[in-house]
Design an enzyme around this catalytic site. Structure first.
Site, PDB file in Angstrom:
ATOM      1  N   ASP A  89       0.970  -1.116  -0.111  1.00 15.25           N
ATOM      2  CA  ASP A  89       0.034   0.095  -0.127  1.00 15.25           C
ATOM      3  C   ASP A  89       0.833   1.310   0.118  1.00 15.25           C
ATOM      4  O   ASP A  89       1.919   1.311   0.706  1.00 15.25           O
ATOM      5  CB  ASP A  89      -1.159  -0.162   1.249  1.00 15.25           C
ATOM      6  CG  ASP A  89      -1.933   0.931   1.209  1.00 15.25           C
ATOM      7  OD1 ASP A  89      -3.261   0.483   1.036  1.00 15.25           O
ATOM      8  OD2 ASP A  89      -1.845   2.319   0.957  1.00 15.25           O
ATOM      9  N   HIS A 119      -9.943  -5.241  -3.262  1.00 17.56           N
ATOM     10  CA  HIS A 119      -8.645  -5.258  -2.505  1.00 17.56           C
ATOM     11  C   HIS A 119      -8.833  -5.803  -1.298  1.00 17.56           C
ATOM     12  O   HIS A 119      -9.546  -5.209  -0.518  1.00 17.56           O
ATOM     13  CB  HIS A 119      -7.726  -4.242  -2.684  1.00 17.56           C
ATOM     14  CG  HIS A 119      -8.560  -3.043  -2.322  1.00 17.56           C
ATOM     15  ND1 HIS A 119      -9.354  -2.413  -3.188  1.00 17.56           N
ATOM     16  CD2 HIS A 119      -8.588  -2.295  -1.275  1.00 17.56           C
ATOM     17  CE1 HIS A 119      -9.789  -1.226  -2.476  1.00 17.56           C
ATOM     18  NE2 HIS A 119      -9.074  -1.196  -1.352  1.00 17.56           N
TER      19      HIS A 119
HETATM   20  P1  AMP Z   1      -9.674   1.371   0.498  1.00 13.01           P
HETATM   21  O1  AMP Z   1      -9.755   2.974   0.948  1.00 13.01           O
HETATM   22  O2  AMP Z   1      -9.966   0.254   1.037  1.00 13.01           O
HETATM   23  O3  AMP Z   1     -10.455   1.670  -1.311  1.00 13.01           O
HETATM   24  O4  AMP Z   1      -8.278   1.296   0.029  1.00 13.01           O
HETATM   25  C1  AMP Z   1      -7.606   1.968  -1.007  1.00 13.01           C
HETATM   26  C2  AMP Z   1      -6.027   1.789  -0.794  1.00 13.01           C
HETATM   27  O5  AMP Z   1      -5.252   1.913  -2.013  1.00 13.01           O
HETATM   28  C3  AMP Z   1      -5.666   2.754   0.350  1.00 13.01           C
HETATM   29  O6  AMP Z   1      -4.959   2.176   1.438  1.00 13.01           O
HETATM   30  C4  AMP Z   1      -4.415   3.606  -0.401  1.00 13.01           C
HETATM   31  O7  AMP Z   1      -3.456   3.881   0.181  1.00 13.01           O
HETATM   32  C5  AMP Z   1      -4.030   2.619  -1.372  1.00 13.01           C
HETATM   33  N1  AMP Z   1      -3.441   2.934  -2.842  1.00 13.01           N
HETATM   34  C6  AMP Z   1      -4.054   4.081  -3.423  1.00 13.01           C
HETATM   35  N2  AMP Z   1      -3.264   4.360  -4.599  1.00 13.01           N
HETATM   36  C7  AMP Z   1      -2.156   3.425  -4.537  1.00 13.01           C
HETATM   37  C8  AMP Z   1      -1.093   3.128  -5.395  1.00 13.01           C
HETATM   38  N3  AMP Z   1      -0.974   3.837  -6.599  1.00 13.01           N
HETATM   39  N4  AMP Z   1      -0.338   2.036  -4.946  1.00 13.01           N
HETATM   40  C9  AMP Z   1      -0.760   1.457  -3.770  1.00 13.01           C
HETATM   41  N5  AMP Z   1      -1.745   1.698  -3.031  1.00 13.01           N
HETATM   42  C10 AMP Z   1      -2.494   2.663  -3.320  1.00 13.01           C
END
Ligand code: AMP
Ligand code: ZN
Length: 113
Positions: free
Chosen positions: A29, A99
């Site tokens: 993440d 995810h």
């Molecule tokens: P959610 O809030 O459950 O939809 O989780 C989305 C997650 O994706 C968050 O914890 C973000 O930090 C993570 N995230 C967003 N963009 C990226 C990226 N480019 N690479 C890795 N993680 C990401």
């Protein structure tokens, strides 16, 4: 389709990939909330928990088994860890490609905020 995690799957956006197989991938993440914070995603685009079809049941189970293997690899299996899949605005879901968050390496509070 404009999906961030499909773009990571297709290597159009970089990510630190920690696991890949025929059905899923896992990556760090970008905004880690714990010493271990990995996202496990299916290759198949499924927008949210609400869109999981009967044919996806084994796939979603696979995400959990991969998370457990990663927890063992990271040495957090014995102390415990959390797997979370947010669904919808009030849960905090921001990326609409399912995810499984794998969080560990520190004590967790309950309930989550
Ligand atoms: P959610 O809030 O459950 O939809 O989780 C989305 C997650 O994706 C968050 O914890 C973000 O930090 C993570 N995230 C967003 N963009 C990226 C990226 N480019 N690479 C890795 N993680 C990401
Ligand atoms: Zn997607």
């Amino acid at each position: 389709m404009d999906c961030l995690f499909c773009k990571i799957r297709d290597a159009e956006i970089p990510a630190t990939i920690v696991h890949e197989d025929a059905d899923c991938l896992a990556f760090e993440d970008i905004n880690a909330k714990a010493p271990t914070h990995i996202l496990v995603i299916p290759r198949k685009h499924i927008a949210s928990t609400l869109e999981i079809a009967e044919e996806d049941e084994a796939l979603v189970g696979h995400l959990h088994r991969v998370a457990a293997d990663l927890a063992r690899e990271r040495g957090i299996a014995d102390d415990g860890f959390r797997t979370v899949m947010n669904c919808g605005a009030e849960s905090g879901q921001t990326v609409f490609h399912i995810h499984l968050h794998l969080l560990g390496g520190r004590p967790m509070t309950w309930p989550p905020g």
